[in-house]
Design a protein around this motif. Structure first.
Motif, short mmCIF file in Angstrom:
data_model
loop_
_atom_site.label_atom_id
_atom_site.label_comp_id
_atom_site.label_asym_id
_atom_site.label_seq_id
_atom_site.Cartn_x
_atom_site.Cartn_y
_atom_site.Cartn_z
N MET A 131 0.84 -1.19 0.00
CA MET A 131 0.00 0.00 0.00
C MET A 131 0.88 1.24 0.00
N SER A 132 0.40 2.27 -0.65
CA SER A 132 1.16 3.50 -0.68
C SER A 132 0.19 4.66 -0.79
N ARG A 133 0.59 5.84 -0.33
CA ARG A 133 -0.36 6.95 -0.40
C ARG A 133 0.34 8.31 -0.43
N THR A 134 -0.44 9.31 -0.81
CA THR A 134 0.02 10.69 -0.69
C THR A 134 -0.90 11.40 0.29
N LYS A 165 1.08 -2.01 -4.87
CA LYS A 165 0.00 -2.67 -5.61
C LYS A 165 -1.20 -1.76 -5.67
N ILE A 166 -1.34 -0.95 -4.63
CA ILE A 166 -2.49 -0.04 -4.59
C ILE A 166 -1.99 1.32 -4.12
N LEU A 167 -2.45 2.37 -4.82
CA LEU A 167 -1.96 3.72 -4.54
C LEU A 167 -3.13 4.61 -4.16
N PHE A 168 -3.04 5.28 -3.02
CA PHE A 168 -4.08 6.21 -2.58
C PHE A 168 -3.59 7.63 -2.79
N LEU A 169 -4.35 8.41 -3.56
CA LEU A 169 -3.98 9.80 -3.78
C LEU A 169 -5.00 10.69 -3.09
N ASP A 170 -4.54 11.45 -2.10
CA ASP A 170 -5.46 12.31 -1.34
C ASP A 170 -5.43 13.71 -1.94
N GLU A 171 -6.45 14.04 -2.70
CA GLU A 171 -6.57 15.33 -3.38
C GLU A 171 -5.32 15.71 -4.17
N PRO A 172 -4.98 14.92 -5.17
CA PRO A 172 -3.75 15.19 -5.92
C PRO A 172 -3.80 16.50 -6.70
N GLY A 174 11.86 14.40 9.46
CA GLY A 174 11.09 15.30 8.61
C GLY A 174 9.60 15.11 8.75
N SER A 175 9.14 13.87 8.72
CA SER A 175 7.71 13.59 8.87
C SER A 175 7.54 12.13 9.28
N GLU A 176 7.12 11.95 10.52
CA GLU A 176 6.92 10.58 10.99
C GLU A 176 5.85 9.88 10.18
N THR A 177 4.83 10.66 9.79
CA THR A 177 3.73 10.07 9.01
C THR A 177 4.25 9.57 7.68
N ALA A 178 4.98 10.44 6.97
CA ALA A 178 5.50 10.03 5.67
C ALA A 178 6.40 8.82 5.82
N ALA A 179 7.26 8.83 6.85
CA ALA A 179 8.19 7.74 7.04
C ALA A 179 7.45 6.42 7.25
N SER A 180 6.42 6.45 8.09
CA SER A 180 5.76 5.19 8.39
C SER A 180 4.97 4.69 7.19
N VAL A 181 4.41 5.61 6.42
CA VAL A 181 3.67 5.18 5.23
C VAL A 181 4.63 4.59 4.19
#
Lengths: 254, 333, 291
Positions: A78-81, A169-176, B203-210
């Motif tokens: 999983m991955s996201r912005t 495998k799946i990408l979440f884009l939060d208000e790109p 820099g960003s714990e949130t970004a790092a964990s994601v």
């Protein structure tokens, strides 16, 4: 691929997300829309493990993942912005992207300190790949820049590059597209379509209706934390509830 | 802030040359310095600076790179020193084994503590680390039977395989070598994926964990690393000095390490060396002016944070770079 | 047996009142500016030292005490203007370092001006102990308790009833919004330092006859005040009172029943336990991050 069942989240007495269920099939572009405060970002934070659900379940590739920490979900693909950018301003732009590739590299502190054989080579290859990703999402001009020196629009794309660096495998884009101008929005739109064509499952939270309608295979509409409707863009466009609650107001604005 | 430079990926190349130049300069200085030091007193000052520098670099990994404040780091230095002293004096262990055991014990303690307190942030983490340091120094002062209490205790000289290590000059090479080794290892770490993960969670714990970084485990890892380095330096400096007292683990010593890090520059390895030089020399210059040392240390802290919040070395390199390239640069160093 | 317990409780409450004043100072500054002021203990010390110095030069005791408090308040204001305000937008770590620096400057200056030896003040109402149910209490301890209680009440009125007090609360809640409705935020922030330095100094002046004061006594008192504030929940007024009294009692009981050598370790062990179990303190509320 991702199945959400009866998901709820309460903050104090506020029901941010209430009894929401939906299924995201593999390889499609799935959009979540709804007025401000409808619970879209909360839904993303629940799925990506930043919040723990009050009740309900989230299944990814058949396994229950609700309540798992974000780093474990990343291992699952999983991955996201983020809507409010989460950029490491203390790093260079390309290092930010390479952070996304963390799981593909040997990140033991011991190996790092003693320059384990192969470590530097793998890191160099990763740097090249990160540069290529930055070109791909359209911030190739900033390959040697510091993240702190980049403009907003480029940072949004840098987040996408970082999210892609983990080969998800799946990408979440939060208000790109939030805060982007017309041309930039258009290039995001092209990028999302391209990613979907390459077989990646993309989930988008977005306000820009034109973008949503053109890229989505399916759309989920939230209102006050509840599921209002779900279906293809055509279904949504004709759904009277949606028009009443959301699209109607939106078209008047334009 | 930095502008984009012209060709892709010169950053890695540039930092490699920079690294080499820095290391070559440091090695030369360490190698030639003894020629310039007229007597044992000055060698002793140089040794103290090297000890401060190694501790500063280790703390900088935690504070500057990973962004986790510690106001109790001298406590770990004290644990290493007293671990070695007690094991050699009361149990007759050989200094090398005592050093290793003290380091291992400190690592275990740091690990146990870190698992708990590194969930805290900002002021609460400051409070917890400060409390930890104070508890350690209180224990060292009160367990008189083992530590000699506030009067301190004598420590045997260090010997390796029966060969005693004595004399300032010999110790100088030990600590000089350790400093160079620490710089190399620290830079390796910073440039590696592990180091990037540490900086990312700053820099960003949130970004790092994601991105898949186990933030909690990483913080604990770097905390244990820097505590263990402090413990090893504590052991060695106890043997070198031949005498220790609980003051070495006190709050002011912890603050001294923090000053070294922030004065030289957070996230700057050479900055910590600079900070150590300043903090090693100042007490010599101020000897006899009681009270003024405290005032001056305080002024350094306040003025640095207000005028050069990034520390001396990063601010200077940024200025150098901007004059050389005609742009305002501030690449991390 | 019972009188012994009572004795420990009485000395614990006296200590606790002292810690409460220190903790209130921490909380007030934290509320108004989000800064943890590691120089808080030095304000206590400055108050006590100034008063005892003035009293020794022949200034009448009441005037010396008031002047000590005012001097500390002035120092507090200057610290805010010169050291803390210029670093308004800095990271938490930077501000912590600045206030530690300030504390070292104050400690060093006091050492230079007034020397290393401990300073004393005459007891306000004599040294004859009052006997209560077999335990004794110094009249000076009663002074500490009564004035401490009055300050807590006074602060309550100040924040609840006065315009400027409400301004401080508004600034604590949302600095920008307070500014928009016309609160002079700059003044409020300076005022918070002046007030908390003054409150700390009152504690310092009151405790000096009992325990004397030296250039380096502020550090431990300040740290324990910070512990008390953390125990109660940073920024909570009732929390500061509860935390301070709790800490004083535990410390006195430990010194009495367990080990007086380790009484100084007690606060730190305690804060450790509390932070682990309830990171927001005993009475604080849990913050929620927005992502």
């Amino acid at each position: 691929m991702l199945t959400v069942a009866n998901l709820s989240k309460q903050f104090g007495g506020v029901h941010a997300v209430q009894d929401v269920s939906f299924t995201i099939p593999q390889g499609c572009v799935y959009s979540v829309i709804g007025p401000n405060g409808a619970g879209k970002t909360t839904l993303f934070n629940l799925i990506s493990g930043l919040y723990t659900p009050t009740s309900g379940s989230i299944r990814f590739e058949g396994q229950d993942i609700s309540g798992q920490a974000p780093d474990r979900l990343a291992r699952r693909g999983m991955s996201r912005t983020f809507q409010n950018l989460q950029i490491c301003k203390n790093l260079s732009a390309i290092d930010n992207v390479m952070v996304g590739a963390h799981l593909t590299l040997n990140a033991s502190m011991f190996a790092g300190m003693f320059r384990w054989p192969g470590l530097a080579r793998a890191d160099r290859a990763c740097r090249e790949r990160a540069a290529a990703l930055m070109e791909r999402v359209g911030c190739g001009d900033f390959i040697t820049a510091d993240a702190a020196a980049m403009p907003y629009g480029a940072l949004k794309r840098l987040e996408i590059a970082r999210a892609l660096a983990s080969d998800p495998k799946i990408l979440f884009l939060d208000e790109p597209a939030a805060g982007l101008n017309h041309t930039e929005t258009h290039s995001v739109q092209t990028l999302v379509a391209e990613l979907a064509r390459s077989g990646l499952t993309v989930v988008v939270v977005e306000h820009d209706m034109k973008l949503v309608m053109s890229v989505s295979d399916r759309i989920l509409v939230l209102n006050y934390g509840r599921r209002l409707a779900e279906g293809t863009p055509a279904d949504i466009r004709e759904n009277p509830d949606v028009i009443a609650a959301y699209l109607g107001a939106d078209t008047e604005e334009e | 802030m930095t502008q984009i430079s012209q060709s892709p990926a010169p950053r890695a190349a540039r930092s490699n040359t920079g690294r080499f130049i820095g290391l070559a300069t440091l090695t030369t200085v360490v190698a030639l310095l003894p020629l310039a030091l007229p007597n044992a007193f000055y060698v002793d000052v140089a040794i103290r600076i090297a000890i401060l520098a190694v501790n500063g670099i280790a703390l900088n990994l935690l504070m500057g790179y990973t962004g986790q404040i510690s106001l109790g780091h001298a406590g770990f230095f004290g644990l290493g020193a007293y671990g070695s002293a007690v094991l050699t004096a009361h149990f007759g262990w050989s200094p090398l084994w005592a050093l290793l055991a003290a380091a291992a014990m400190t690592a275990v303690i740091a690990w146990g503590v870190a698992r708990v307190i590194l969930r805290l942030r900002g002021h609460y983490l400051a409070m917890a680390t400060l409390g930890l340091g104070i508890i350690i120094s209180i224990v060292l002062s009160n367990e008189t039977a083992w530590t000699g209490g506030p009067d301190g205790m004598a420590v045997d000289s260090f010997s390796l395989f029966g060969v005693p290590l004595s004399g300032e000059r010999r110790w100088y090479w030990v600590f000089g070598g350790l400093l160079i080794g620490t710089v190399i290892l620290a830079q390796n770490l910073i440039d590696s994926p592990a180091g990037r993960a540490l900086q990312a969670l700053h820099g960003s714990e949130t970004a790092a964990s994601v991105a898949g970084i186990d933030v909690g485990r990483r913080k604990v890892g770097v905390f244990v690393l820097s505590a263990t380095v402090a413990a090893v330096m504590g052991s060695l400096s106890a043997h070198y000095a031949g005498y220790i007292n609980p003051g070495i683990a006190g709050f002011l010593q912890s603050v001294e390490l923090v000053i070294i890090v922030v004065l030289g520059g957070m996230a700057s390895i050479y900055g910590s060396i600079f900070g150590a030089v300043v903090m090693g020399l100042l007490p010599q210059l101020l000897a006899g002016y009681e009270g003024w040392d405290s005032v001056l240390f305080g002024l350094i802290m306040v003025v640095t944070m207000i005028v050069l919040p990034r520390g001396v070395v990063p601010s200077l390199t940024a200025r150098l770079r901007s004059t050389r390239f005609g742009t305002k640069g501030n690449a991390p160093c | 047996m019972l009188s012994e317990l009572l004795q420990f409780i009485l000395s614990g409450v006296t200590l606790g009142a002292m810690y409460t004043l220190s903790a209130l100072g921490f909380s007030m500054i934290y509320n108004a500016s989000g800064v943890i002021n590691f120089a808080q203990g030095e304000f206590i010390m400055v108050g006590g030292m100034a008063a005892s110095f003035l009293s020794a030069t022949g200034v009448p005791l009441p005037m010396a005490c008031v002047a000590g408090v005012m001097i500390a308040g002035l120092v507090g204001g200057l610290v805010e203007r010169w050291a803390v305000a210029p670093a308004r937008d800095a990271e938490v770590a930077s501000v912590i370092i600045i206030t530690i620096g300030v504390s070292m400057i104050l400690r060093g200056l006091t050492e230079i001006l007034l020397g290393k030896r401990p300073h004393a003040l005459p007891h306000f109402s004599g040294e004859a102990p009052i006997t209560v149910l077999g335990a004794t209490i110094l009249p000076q301890s009663l002074w500490v308790l009564v004035v401490g209680a009055l300050i807590v009440l006074g602060l309550n009125l100040f924040f609840g009833r006065t315009r400027i007090g409400k301004g401080v609360l508004a600034t604590a809640y949302d600095r920008l919004a307070a500014q928009l409705v016309g609160v002079d935020v700059r003044r409020v922030l300076t005022l918070s330092f002046v007030l908390s330095a003054g409150i700390g100094a009152v504690g310092g002046v009151l405790i000096t006859p009992i325990s004397t004061v030296a250039y380096d006594t502020g550090m431990m008192l300040g740290l324990k005040g910070f512990v008390a504030a953390t125990l109660g929940g940073l920024g909570s007024g009732p929390g500061a009172v509860a935390g301070g009294l709790f800490l004083g009692l535990i410390e006195a009981l430990t010194a009495g029943y367990i080990s007086s050598a380790y009484k100084d370790a007690v606060p730190f062990v305690l804060v450790f336990i509390v932070l682990v179990l309830r990171p927001q303190g005993l009475l604080g509320t849990k913050p929620t991050d927005r992502i």
